[in-house]
Design an enzyme around this catalytic site. Structure first.
Site, short mmCIF file in Angstrom:
data_model
loop_
_atom_site.label_atom_id
_atom_site.label_comp_id
_atom_site.label_asym_id
_atom_site.label_seq_id
_atom_site.Cartn_x
_atom_site.Cartn_y
_atom_site.Cartn_z
N HIS A 108 -5.88 3.80 -0.56
CA HIS A 108 -5.93 3.40 0.85
C HIS A 108 -6.05 4.57 1.83
CE1 HIS A 108 -1.58 4.25 0.57
NE2 HIS A 108 -1.56 4.32 1.89
N HIS A 109 -5.87 5.80 1.35
CA HIS A 109 -6.08 6.97 2.20
C HIS A 109 -7.42 7.67 1.90
CE1 HIS A 109 -2.51 7.29 4.64
NE2 HIS A 109 -1.73 7.09 3.60
N ASP B 104 -4.64 -0.39 8.12
CA ASP B 104 -3.51 0.53 8.23
C ASP B 104 -3.65 1.42 9.46
OD1 ASP B 104 -1.14 1.78 7.48
OD2 ASP B 104 -2.17 3.24 6.20
N HIS C 82 0.80 -1.23 0.00
CA HIS C 82 0.00 0.00 0.00
C HIS C 82 0.83 1.28 0.00
CE1 HIS C 82 0.78 -0.56 4.31
NE2 HIS C 82 0.52 0.73 4.49
N ASP C 83 2.03 1.23 0.57
CA ASP C 83 2.86 2.44 0.64
C ASP C 83 4.04 2.42 -0.33
OD1 ASP C 83 1.52 4.06 2.42
OD2 ASP C 83 2.52 3.26 4.20
N LYS D 22 6.01 5.52 -1.64
CA LYS D 22 6.92 6.32 -0.81
C LYS D 22 8.37 6.26 -1.29
CE LYS D 22 4.32 6.43 3.52
NZ LYS D 22 4.30 6.07 4.96
N HIS E 286 2.40 10.15 -2.52
CA HIS E 286 2.87 8.76 -2.61
C HIS E 286 1.77 7.83 -3.12
CE1 HIS E 286 0.89 8.21 1.36
NE2 HIS E 286 0.90 6.92 1.08
#
Length: 403
Positions: A306-307, A334, A251-252, A255, A280
């Protein structure tokens, strides 16, 4: 297509319906024969009419089981093959060598299932029913033009040669079935190994991203575990769970495109730095969305969404059902992990405190339905959270939700 036991079962279910269609087509051909017989093109006795009717009914059973009742287990498969083989053998005996296709149909159907045991079983049932049908035909004198009046001719040319002919066709079908099954087994094993290696690569890459931010790879593992718990509650299949878990751990991934000075900053981010950090999600999508692999394309979606907040106030502005269901699961996973684990800018919360925070954000940040599932499966979340915390540390509630 990724071959696995699950995919093989899906292929069988799809094949069941195709076989039902094939049987209906044969019923139509039998109907044509019946119509032609009524116009005197063929001379067929009433017994043959009855036999054709019984056979047509047996061929309609797959449609009832597969299309109407949605049955697809092994027991159903063997039952149908038994019925069709018995009626095919007897009808072949009644109609003699004029309709060899009737005798071959069951063995061909069983061959399509890619199960050698199933094909051998069908051959044995068909062989017995064929011999019985031939004797019945001779006893009832159904085929008057049968040129095998003498007993020795009947045995040699009527039974032996026909059973040898049927056996030869069956051997070919069994051999094809074994080869196809071996090929599928190799594909399944190969893809099982690829899935394992893919999981290792995903975890390594995800841990690398976490290390850029001075965090351990434990976070991505936990997000994957929590997402798996929610997706399992949603009824995901094992293969879908594997993909969802891998995508959650990625998911990240975006970054890696964020400047290190921002990622490594221990204090609060400025407004400008925060805007850069928010990118990101876009970078993650760009990195993965053109991948030929389905799991990586799913990871691109999760990385991008996801955010997002259920009420539309997230990074991008998607809301409700516009957000992928797995992305909505990852959002809860998360945040839960971010709350219960200690970070450089916050102390850990207890799982119960994290639970209350997520419930408070139901309908705004999180999908209410998934929050309900989270509450139902909270014991699993709590058991999976292995980070150390104390009540004293948990009293300091610094909200890390969008961190």
């Amino acid at each position: 297509m990724r071959y696995s036991e699950e995919n093989l079962e899906y292929l069988h279910r799809s094949l069941n319906r195709k076989i039902a269609s094939l049987c209906r087509f044969v019923i139509m051909l039998l109907g044509v024969i019946t119509i032609l017989s009524s116009t005197r093109y063929f001379e067929i006795s009433p017994i043959i009419f009855i036999s054709i009717g019984i056979y047509a009914l047996s061929l309609f059973i797959p449609t009832i089981c597969y299309n109407f009742l949605n049955l697809s287990g092994n027991k159903t498969r063997y039952f149908l093959l038994t019925v069709i083989s018995l009626t095919s053998g007897c009808l072949y005996g009644v109609l003699s060598y004029h309709v060899m296709i009737i005798l071959v149909l069951p063995i061909v159907i069983s061959c399509l299932y890619c199960e050698p045991k199933c094909t051998v079983y069908t051959y044995l049932i068909g062989l017995v029913s064929t011999i019985v049908g031939i004797f019945l035909s001779r006893k009832l004198l159904i085929i008057h033009q049968e040129p095998l009046e003498e007993t020795w001719r009947f045995i040699v040319y009527g039974i032996v040669l026909r059973t040898l002919e049927y056996t030869a066709i069956s051997i070919v079908c069994i051999d094809i079935t074994i080869k196809i099954r071996n090929l599928l087994n190799r594909l399944i094993e190969k893809n099982r190994q690829l899935a394992k290696e893919q999981g290792i690569v995903v975890l390594t890459l995800a841990e690398f991203v976490e290390n850029l931010n001075h965090e351990t790879g434990e976070h991505v593992k936990k997000v994957g575990e929590y997402t798996e718990i929610l997706c399992k509650a949603l009824g995901f299949s094992p293969e879908e769970l594997r993909k969802a878990k891998c995508a959650a751990m990625m998911h990240d991934i975006g970054k890696i495109m964020i400047p290190r000075e921002i990622l490594e900053k221990t204090g609060s981010l400025t407004e400008q730095e925060y805007e850069i950090m928010k990118k990101h999600v876009v970078y993650g999508k760009q990195l993965l969305e053109n991948s030929p692999d389905e799991m990586l394309r799913l990871s691109a979606t999760v990385a991008y969404e996801h955010h997002e907040h259920y009420d539309g106030k997230g990074y991008i502005g998607l809301k409700g059902e516009e957000i992928n269901i797995i992305s909505r699961c990852v959002a809860i996973a998360d945040v839960f992990d971010a709350l219960v684990r200690k970070r450089s800018y916050k102390k850990s919360w207890t799982p119960e405190m994290a639970k209350e925070e997520i419930i408070a954000k139901s309908g705004t940040q999180f999908d209410p339905f998934l929050v309900d599932l989270f509450v139902l499966r909270f014991s699993e979340f709590s058991a999976a959270s292995q980070y150390g915390y104390s009540k004293e540390e948990s009293l300091e509630k610094v909200n890390p939700i969008d961190g």
